[in-house]
Design an enzyme around this catalytic site. Structure first.
Site, PDB file in Angstrom:
ATOM      1  N   PHE A  10      -5.157  28.443 -15.582  1.00 21.17           N
ATOM      2  CA  PHE A  10      -4.526  27.498 -14.660  1.00 21.17           C
ATOM      3  C   PHE A  10      -3.009  27.402 -14.892  1.00 21.17           C
ATOM      4  O   PHE A  10      -2.198  27.840 -14.070  1.00 21.17           O
ATOM      5  CB  PHE A  10      -5.221  26.146 -14.818  1.00 21.17           C
ATOM      6  CG  PHE A  10      -4.616  24.996 -14.061  1.00 21.17           C
ATOM      7  CD1 PHE A  10      -3.986  25.183 -12.838  1.00 21.17           C
ATOM      8  CD2 PHE A  10      -4.709  23.702 -14.568  1.00 21.17           C
ATOM      9  CE1 PHE A  10      -3.440  24.112 -12.143  1.00 21.17           C
ATOM     10  CE2 PHE A  10      -4.178  22.629 -13.883  1.00 21.17           C
ATOM     11  CZ  PHE A  10      -3.532  22.831 -12.676  1.00 21.17           C
ATOM     12  N   ILE A  11      -2.622  26.851 -16.016  1.00 20.17           N
ATOM     13  CA  ILE A  11      -1.193  26.655 -16.267  1.00 20.17           C
ATOM     14  C   ILE A  11      -0.508  27.983 -16.544  1.00 20.17           C
ATOM     15  O   ILE A  11       0.621  28.228 -16.085  1.00 20.17           O
ATOM     16  CB  ILE A  11      -0.980  25.650 -17.411  1.00 20.17           C
ATOM     17  CG1 ILE A  11      -1.515  24.267 -16.987  1.00 20.17           C
ATOM     18  CG2 ILE A  11       0.496  25.560 -17.793  1.00 20.17           C
ATOM     19  CD1 ILE A  11      -1.517  23.229 -18.083  1.00 20.17           C
ATOM     20  N   ASP A  31      -5.088  37.583 -21.887  1.00 23.87           N
ATOM     21  CA  ASP A  31      -6.199  36.713 -21.506  1.00 23.87           C
ATOM     22  C   ASP A  31      -7.494  37.372 -21.965  1.00 23.87           C
ATOM     23  O   ASP A  31      -7.476  38.425 -22.614  1.00 23.87           O
ATOM     24  CB  ASP A  31      -6.215  36.441 -20.001  1.00 23.87           C
ATOM     25  CG  ASP A  31      -6.788  35.073 -19.662  1.00 23.87           C
ATOM     26  OD1 ASP A  31      -7.993  34.861 -19.917  1.00 23.87           O
ATOM     27  OD2 ASP A  31      -6.046  34.217 -19.145  1.00 23.87           O
ATOM     28  N   ASN A  92     -10.396  29.949 -32.695  1.00 22.86           N
ATOM     29  CA  ASN A  92      -9.716  30.270 -31.445  1.00 22.86           C
ATOM     30  C   ASN A  92      -8.463  29.438 -31.216  1.00 22.86           C
ATOM     31  O   ASN A  92      -7.469  29.952 -30.668  1.00 22.86           O
ATOM     32  CB  ASN A  92     -10.674  30.093 -30.270  1.00 22.86           C
ATOM     33  CG  ASN A  92     -11.607  31.268 -30.100  1.00 22.86           C
ATOM     34  OD1 ASN A  92     -11.273  32.244 -29.452  1.00 22.86           O
ATOM     35  ND2 ASN A  92     -12.794  31.193 -30.714  1.00 22.86           N
ATOM     36  N   SER A 116      -2.314  18.956 -26.373  1.00 24.74           N
ATOM     37  CA  SER A 116      -3.168  18.215 -25.435  1.00 24.74           C
ATOM     38  C   SER A 116      -3.073  16.719 -25.684  1.00 24.74           C
ATOM     39  O   SER A 116      -2.982  16.268 -26.832  1.00 24.74           O
ATOM     40  CB  SER A 116      -4.622  18.665 -25.600  1.00 24.74           C
ATOM     41  OG  SER A 116      -5.494  17.827 -24.865  1.00 24.74           O
ATOM     42  N   TYR A 140     -12.223  20.092 -29.804  1.00 23.58           N
ATOM     43  CA  TYR A 140     -11.060  20.607 -29.083  1.00 23.58           C
ATOM     44  C   TYR A 140      -9.820  19.795 -29.438  1.00 23.58           C
ATOM     45  O   TYR A 140      -8.767  20.346 -29.795  1.00 23.58           O
ATOM     46  CB  TYR A 140     -11.306  20.566 -27.574  1.00 23.58           C
ATOM     47  CG  TYR A 140     -10.063  20.791 -26.757  1.00 23.58           C
ATOM     48  CD1 TYR A 140      -9.492  22.059 -26.676  1.00 23.58           C
ATOM     49  CD2 TYR A 140      -9.453  19.741 -26.074  1.00 23.58           C
ATOM     50  CE1 TYR A 140      -8.332  22.270 -25.926  1.00 23.58           C
ATOM     51  CE2 TYR A 140      -8.296  19.946 -25.333  1.00 23.58           C
ATOM     52  CZ  TYR A 140      -7.744  21.209 -25.263  1.00 23.58           C
ATOM     53  OH  TYR A 140      -6.598  21.411 -24.532  1.00 23.58           O
ATOM     54  N   LYS A 178     -12.049  26.778 -12.803  1.00 24.49           N
ATOM     55  CA  LYS A 178     -12.484  25.854 -13.849  1.00 24.49           C
ATOM     56  C   LYS A 178     -13.781  25.130 -13.506  1.00 24.49           C
ATOM     57  O   LYS A 178     -14.344  24.431 -14.357  1.00 24.49           O
ATOM     58  CB  LYS A 178     -11.379  24.830 -14.125  1.00 24.49           C
ATOM     59  CG  LYS A 178     -10.124  25.447 -14.709  1.00 24.49           C
ATOM     60  CD  LYS A 178      -8.979  24.447 -14.801  1.00 24.49           C
ATOM     61  CE  LYS A 178      -9.290  23.327 -15.760  1.00 24.49           C
ATOM     62  NZ  LYS A 178      -8.148  22.388 -15.879  1.00 24.49           N
TER      63      LYS A 178
END
Length: 321
Positions: A10-11, A31, A92, A116, A140, A178
């Site tokens: 997305f970003i 990616d 990751n 985030s 996350y 998404k």
């Protein structure tokens, strides 16, 4: 060369688009295209090369790999807030980020990365870039928080540019892949088209129906902040990226309805499994961003949703996922 990890996401894909608009095409897009539908995000973009994430991680161990790198926009991550395999998430999001950071320092390349707003947990202590406000409640969020902590240790003694951005509720073009994690604006748009009704949660935490508030920030504004810091290599640190103004889910739904000039709002029961684990309010403290010198105003929900729906509902972008 500029490297964009998560460049088909997305970003990341919006960053590549904005770089192209600056006539920058010497871009390595990194990616992991297991979800090949992300090709729709990058089909109109111009890059110098593509590399799978696993190959890229292996290559950065070589001192001779990409000696002409100007900057890395590190957007790639496992972004699932429901992933509880901590070893997988930390490998990751934390270990990979550390290796890439040190590679950038060795190359004297700018390292501009995605943190985030999830690091603030339920937000009960506020949304300032301050250790007192940070209490991650899932893996996350913890991986992002711990990397920020690692960066904080290095910042005072590192000459190359390091910048982290805590994204709030980002919405806009190139997010269709998404699925359920796409923005409420995306879902409300589809619901109005298909059912003429936008479905919002009923009230919770003492709030009226649909009056939960989030800091919704349009992706073009997010990209603009990233590129501003690229243009100001003397700036470093960790910053919130939001509008600084919380707006209700009702406001988002009404903006979608206003664009379509039809539709209603339907309130559905608040899910039992989210009670006690739901952010009813987020609002970025962007004072650090302003002190750094970024003065541009952010789009309101009404402005951003209108711009997004103009794009999303155009003939070229009606893609089924």
């Amino acid at each position: 060369m500029i490297v964009v990890t998560g460049g088909a996401g997305f970003i990341g894909s919006n960053l590549v688009r904005a770089l192209n608009e600056r006539d920058e095409r010497n871009i390595l897009l990194v990616d992991h295209l297991v979800n090949g539908r992300k090709v729709h995000n990058i089909a109109d973009l111009d890059i110098a090369d593509y590399m799978d994430k696993a190959q890229f991680i292996e290559k950065i161990e070589s001192p001779a790999f990409l000696n002409d790198v100007r900057a890395v926009f590190h957007q790639g991550a496992c972004s699932s807030t429901t992933e509880w395999d901590g070893q997988f998430v930390m490998t990751n999001n934390y270990d990979y980020s550390k290796r890439l950071l040190h590679w950038c320092i060795a190359k004297n390349a700018a390292f501009i990365y995605a943190s985030s707003a999830s690091v603030y947990g339920n937000g009960e202590h506020g949304f300032r870039v301050d250790r007192k406000c940070e209490h991650p409640i899932n893996m996350y969020a913890y991986s992002k928080f711990q990397f920020d902590q690692y960066v904080r240790q290095l910042l005072p003694n590192t000459k190359s540019q390091i910048v982290g951005f805590r994204y709030f509720n980002v919405y806009g073009p190139r997010e269709q892949h998404k699925g359920s994690m796409s923005s409420t604006a995306f879902h409300f748009n589809r619901q109005i088209i298909e059912q003429k009704r936008a479905k919002l949660f009923a009230g919770c935490d003492g709030l009226a129906d649909g009056e939960q508030k989030r800091d919704f920030v349009y992706v073009d504004d997010v990209v603009d902040v990233n590129l501003w810091f690229l243009d100001h290599p003397d700036q470093h640190g960790i910053y919130n990226i939001g509008t600084g103004q919380a707006e209700t889910f009702n406001t988002v739904a009404r903006a979608v309805i206003d664009w379509h000039k039809e539709g209603d709002i339907e309130y559905i029961s608040f899910p039992e499994h989210l009670k006690g684990a739901y952010q009813s309010y987020t609002q970025a403290d962007i004072s650090g961003l302003r002190r750094a010198g970024y003065t541009k105003e952010f789009l309101s929900v009404k402005e951003g949703v209108a711009r997004y729906l103009n794009w999303l509902n155009s003939a070229d972008n009606k893609i089924s996922f």
